[in-house]
Write a protein that holds these residues in place. Structure first.
Motif, PDB file in Angstrom:
ATOM      1  N   ARG A  18      50.971  38.901  47.764  1.00 53.32           N
ATOM      2  CA  ARG A  18      50.842  39.509  46.430  1.00 53.32           C
ATOM      3  C   ARG A  18      50.252  38.489  45.456  1.00 53.32           C
ATOM      4  O   ARG A  18      50.720  37.360  45.351  1.00 53.32           O
ATOM      5  N   ASP A  19      49.213  38.886  44.766  1.00 51.99           N
ATOM      6  CA  ASP A  19      48.502  38.035  43.819  1.00 51.99           C
ATOM      7  C   ASP A  19      48.733  38.632  42.428  1.00 51.99           C
ATOM      8  O   ASP A  19      48.111  39.629  42.064  1.00 51.99           O
ATOM      9  N   GLU A  20      49.632  38.035  41.676  1.00 47.49           N
ATOM     10  CA  GLU A  20      50.035  38.596  40.384  1.00 47.49           C
ATOM     11  C   GLU A  20      48.876  38.681  39.395  1.00 47.49           C
ATOM     12  O   GLU A  20      48.765  39.660  38.653  1.00 47.49           O
ATOM     13  N   ALA A  21      48.001  37.685  39.389  1.00 47.82           N
ATOM     14  CA  ALA A  21      46.862  37.717  38.461  1.00 47.82           C
ATOM     15  C   ALA A  21      45.928  38.873  38.828  1.00 47.82           C
ATOM     16  O   ALA A  21      45.454  39.604  37.952  1.00 47.82           O
ATOM     17  N   ARG A  22      45.679  39.050  40.103  1.00 47.60           N
ATOM     18  CA  ARG A  22      44.809  40.145  40.549  1.00 47.60           C
ATOM     19  C   ARG A  22      45.470  41.492  40.280  1.00 47.60           C
ATOM     20  O   ARG A  22      44.833  42.436  39.819  1.00 47.60           O
ATOM     21  N   GLU A  23      46.769  41.596  40.553  1.00 52.54           N
ATOM     22  CA  GLU A  23      47.501  42.839  40.277  1.00 52.54           C
ATOM     23  C   GLU A  23      47.396  43.200  38.793  1.00 52.54           C
ATOM     24  O   GLU A  23      47.174  44.355  38.439  1.00 52.54           O
ATOM     25  N   ALA A  24      47.555  42.207  37.930  1.00 51.62           N
ATOM     26  CA  ALA A  24      47.489  42.454  36.485  1.00 51.62           C
ATOM     27  C   ALA A  24      46.079  42.893  36.081  1.00 51.62           C
ATOM     28  O   ALA A  24      45.925  43.817  35.281  1.00 51.62           O
ATOM     29  N   ILE A  26      43.822  44.401  37.953  1.00 46.35           N
ATOM     30  CA  ILE A  26      43.619  45.767  38.450  1.00 46.35           C
ATOM     31  C   ILE A  26      44.362  46.761  37.566  1.00 46.35           C
ATOM     32  O   ILE A  26      43.812  47.777  37.152  1.00 46.35           O
ATOM     33  N   ARG A  27      45.609  46.456  37.258  1.00 44.44           N
ATOM     34  CA  ARG A  27      46.422  47.356  36.425  1.00 44.44           C
ATOM     35  C   ARG A  27      45.827  47.508  35.028  1.00 44.44           C
ATOM     36  O   ARG A  27      45.745  48.610  34.493  1.00 44.44           O
ATOM     37  N   ASP A  28      45.397  46.396  34.442  1.00 42.31           N
ATOM     38  CA  ASP A  28      44.948  46.407  33.049  1.00 42.31           C
ATOM     39  C   ASP A  28      43.482  46.801  32.864  1.00 42.31           C
ATOM     40  O   ASP A  28      43.089  47.202  31.773  1.00 42.31           O
ATOM     41  N   GLU A  29      42.675  46.677  33.918  1.00 41.57           N
ATOM     42  CA  GLU A  29      41.248  46.941  33.761  1.00 41.57           C
ATOM     43  C   GLU A  29      40.721  48.069  34.637  1.00 41.57           C
ATOM     44  O   GLU A  29      39.829  48.801  34.217  1.00 41.57           O
ATOM     45  N   ALA A  30      41.259  48.221  35.847  1.00 44.44           N
ATOM     46  CA  ALA A  30      40.716  49.243  36.754  1.00 44.44           C
ATOM     47  C   ALA A  30      41.464  50.562  36.635  1.00 44.44           C
ATOM     48  O   ALA A  30      40.838  51.613  36.552  1.00 44.44           O
ATOM     49  N   ILE A  31      42.780  50.510  36.620  1.00 44.46           N
ATOM     50  CA  ILE A  31      43.535  51.769  36.643  1.00 44.46           C
ATOM     51  C   ILE A  31      44.375  51.963  35.384  1.00 44.46           C
ATOM     52  O   ILE A  31      45.330  52.742  35.388  1.00 44.46           O
ATOM     53  N   VAL A  32      43.996  51.292  34.324  1.00 38.11           N
ATOM     54  CA  VAL A  32      44.711  51.420  33.059  1.00 38.11           C
ATOM     55  C   VAL A  32      44.715  52.887  32.619  1.00 38.11           C
ATOM     56  O   VAL A  32      43.707  53.580  32.741  1.00 38.11           O
ATOM     57  N   ASP A  33      45.848  53.364  32.173  1.00 39.61           N
ATOM     58  CA  ASP A  33      46.001  54.743  31.692  1.00 39.61           C
ATOM     59  C   ASP A  33      45.676  55.801  32.737  1.00 39.61           C
ATOM     60  O   ASP A  33      45.361  56.934  32.385  1.00 39.61           O
ATOM     61  N   ALA A  34      45.747  55.463  34.017  1.00 37.89           N
ATOM     62  CA  ALA A  34      45.490  56.443  35.078  1.00 37.89           C
ATOM     63  C   ALA A  34      46.820  57.057  35.496  1.00 37.89           C
ATOM     64  O   ALA A  34      47.726  56.353  35.922  1.00 37.89           O
ATOM     65  N   TYR A  35      46.926  58.368  35.343  1.00 38.70           N
ATOM     66  CA  TYR A  35      48.191  59.045  35.615  1.00 38.70           C
ATOM     67  C   TYR A  35      48.210  59.821  36.916  1.00 38.70           C
ATOM     68  O   TYR A  35      49.184  60.453  37.239  1.00 38.70           O
ATOM     69  N   ALA A 121      35.001  41.467  41.532  1.00 36.72           N
ATOM     70  CA  ALA A 121      35.280  42.907  41.531  1.00 36.72           C
ATOM     71  C   ALA A 121      35.385  43.447  42.953  1.00 36.72           C
ATOM     72  O   ALA A 121      36.279  44.241  43.260  1.00 36.72           O
ATOM     73  N   VAL A 122      34.494  43.019  43.844  1.00 38.17           N
ATOM     74  CA  VAL A 122      34.566  43.465  45.238  1.00 38.17           C
ATOM     75  C   VAL A 122      35.841  42.919  45.884  1.00 38.17           C
ATOM     76  O   VAL A 122      36.538  43.638  46.614  1.00 38.17           O
ATOM     77  N   ALA A 123      36.182  41.678  45.592  1.00 38.85           N
ATOM     78  CA  ALA A 123      37.424  41.106  46.128  1.00 38.85           C
ATOM     79  C   ALA A 123      38.643  41.877  45.614  1.00 38.85           C
ATOM     80  O   ALA A 123      39.616  42.077  46.354  1.00 38.85           O
ATOM     81  N   ASP A 124      38.595  42.342  44.371  1.00 39.17           N
ATOM     82  CA  ASP A 124      39.686  43.165  43.841  1.00 39.17           C
ATOM     83  C   ASP A 124      39.824  44.447  44.654  1.00 39.17           C
ATOM     84  O   ASP A 124      40.930  44.859  45.007  1.00 39.17           O
ATOM     85  N   TRP A 125      38.695  45.098  44.950  1.00 41.06           N
ATOM     86  CA  TRP A 125      38.726  46.324  45.744  1.00 41.06           C
ATOM     87  C   TRP A 125      39.267  46.046  47.155  1.00 41.06           C
ATOM     88  O   TRP A 125      40.107  46.774  47.671  1.00 41.06           O
ATOM     89  N   HIS A 126      38.796  44.962  47.778  1.00 40.34           N
ATOM     90  CA  HIS A 126      39.289  44.605  49.117  1.00 40.34           C
ATOM     91  C   HIS A 126      40.788  44.365  49.081  1.00 40.34           C
ATOM     92  O   HIS A 126      41.510  44.806  49.984  1.00 40.34           O
ATOM     93  N   TYR A 127      41.271  43.679  48.068  1.00 41.86           N
ATOM     94  CA  TYR A 127      42.703  43.414  47.918  1.00 41.86           C
ATOM     95  C   TYR A 127      43.471  44.728  47.831  1.00 41.86           C
ATOM     96  O   TYR A 127      44.475  44.929  48.516  1.00 41.86           O
ATOM     97  N   TRP A 128      43.007  45.646  46.982  1.00 44.82           N
ATOM     98  CA  TRP A 128      43.646  46.957  46.803  1.00 44.82           C
ATOM     99  C   TRP A 128      43.763  47.682  48.150  1.00 44.82           C
ATOM    100  O   TRP A 128      44.820  48.187  48.515  1.00 44.82           O
ATOM    101  N   VAL A 129      42.650  47.705  48.891  1.00 41.59           N
ATOM    102  CA  VAL A 129      42.629  48.392  50.186  1.00 41.59           C
ATOM    103  C   VAL A 129      43.569  47.713  51.171  1.00 41.59           C
ATOM    104  O   VAL A 129      44.365  48.377  51.849  1.00 41.59           O
ATOM    105  N   ARG A 130      43.509  46.383  51.270  1.00 40.80           N
ATOM    106  CA  ARG A 130      44.350  45.658  52.226  1.00 40.80           C
ATOM    107  C   ARG A 130      45.835  45.726  51.872  1.00 40.80           C
ATOM    108  O   ARG A 130      46.681  45.622  52.751  1.00 40.80           O
ATOM    109  N   GLN A 131      46.141  45.930  50.612  1.00 40.17           N
ATOM    110  CA  GLN A 131      47.541  46.102  50.216  1.00 40.17           C
ATOM    111  C   GLN A 131      48.066  47.475  50.647  1.00 40.17           C
ATOM    112  O   GLN A 131      49.254  47.726  50.588  1.00 40.17           O
ATOM    113  N   GLY A 132      47.167  48.362  51.017  1.00 35.77           N
ATOM    114  CA  GLY A 132      47.577  49.695  51.434  1.00 35.77           C
ATOM    115  C   GLY A 132      47.688  50.674  50.276  1.00 35.77           C
ATOM    116  O   GLY A 132      48.196  51.782  50.443  1.00 35.77           O
ATOM    117  N   TYR A 133      47.192  50.271  49.123  1.00 36.28           N
ATOM    118  CA  TYR A 133      47.221  51.182  47.964  1.00 36.28           C
ATOM    119  C   TYR A 133      46.206  52.300  48.180  1.00 36.28           C
ATOM    120  O   TYR A 133      45.163  52.104  48.787  1.00 36.28           O
TER     121      TYR A 133
END
Length: 135
Positions: A18-24, A26-35, A121-133
């Motif tokens: 788990r990479d807290e900086a990357r998680e933040a 992604i949460r704050d920039e990629a999926i912010v306000d996504a319900y 940005a691509v590394a963020d996407w790879h991280y998301w996928v590899r985390q199983g999200y």
């Protein structure tokens, strides 16, 4: 009776630490306000659209049954695929004959000469996928 060559056992893909900086980010920039899943997909789509500096060179890092690419192939990434194609997974268009070919972004790693923001940005996407999200 002939013997079959033995194959080494397939290694299971491990989830990255788990990479807290990357998680933040992604949460704050990629999926912010996504319900819901649709909003998450579109959040990712525009996050990537805004950060990937097209065109860029990338290399195939994994094979997929839905793609013609083989590990090691070098491709020119031209743009994001249309939104409709990215409702469940992010796809990009690569140079491939006439109008281009859509391939999963998870198959590609930007070359070293791609910009820092593109690689991140691509590394963020790879991280998301590899985390199983999923969305």
């Amino acid at each position: 009776m002939p013997t079959r060559p033995t194959r080494p056992p397939k290694r299971k893909a491990t989830r990255p630490k788990r990479d807290e900086a990357r998680e933040a980010r992604i949460r704050d920039e990629a999926i912010v306000d996504a319900y819901g899943p649709e909003e998450q997909a579109m959040g990712w789509y525009y996050y990537l659209q805004d950060r990937l500096a097209f065109p860029f060179t990338a290399h195939c890092i994994t094979e997929r049954a839905i793609s013609l690419l083989k590990v090691g192939d070098e491709v020119d990434v031209l743009r994001m695929a249309p939104e409709k194609e990215c409702e469940h997974e992010m796809f990009v268009i690569i140079r491939w004959e006439k109008p281009g070919l859509g391939v999963p972004l998870s198959q590609l790693r930007p070359a070293h000469d791609a910009g820092d923001e593109t690689r991140e940005a691509v590394a963020d996407w790879h991280y998301w996928v590899r985390q199983g999200y999923t969305f």
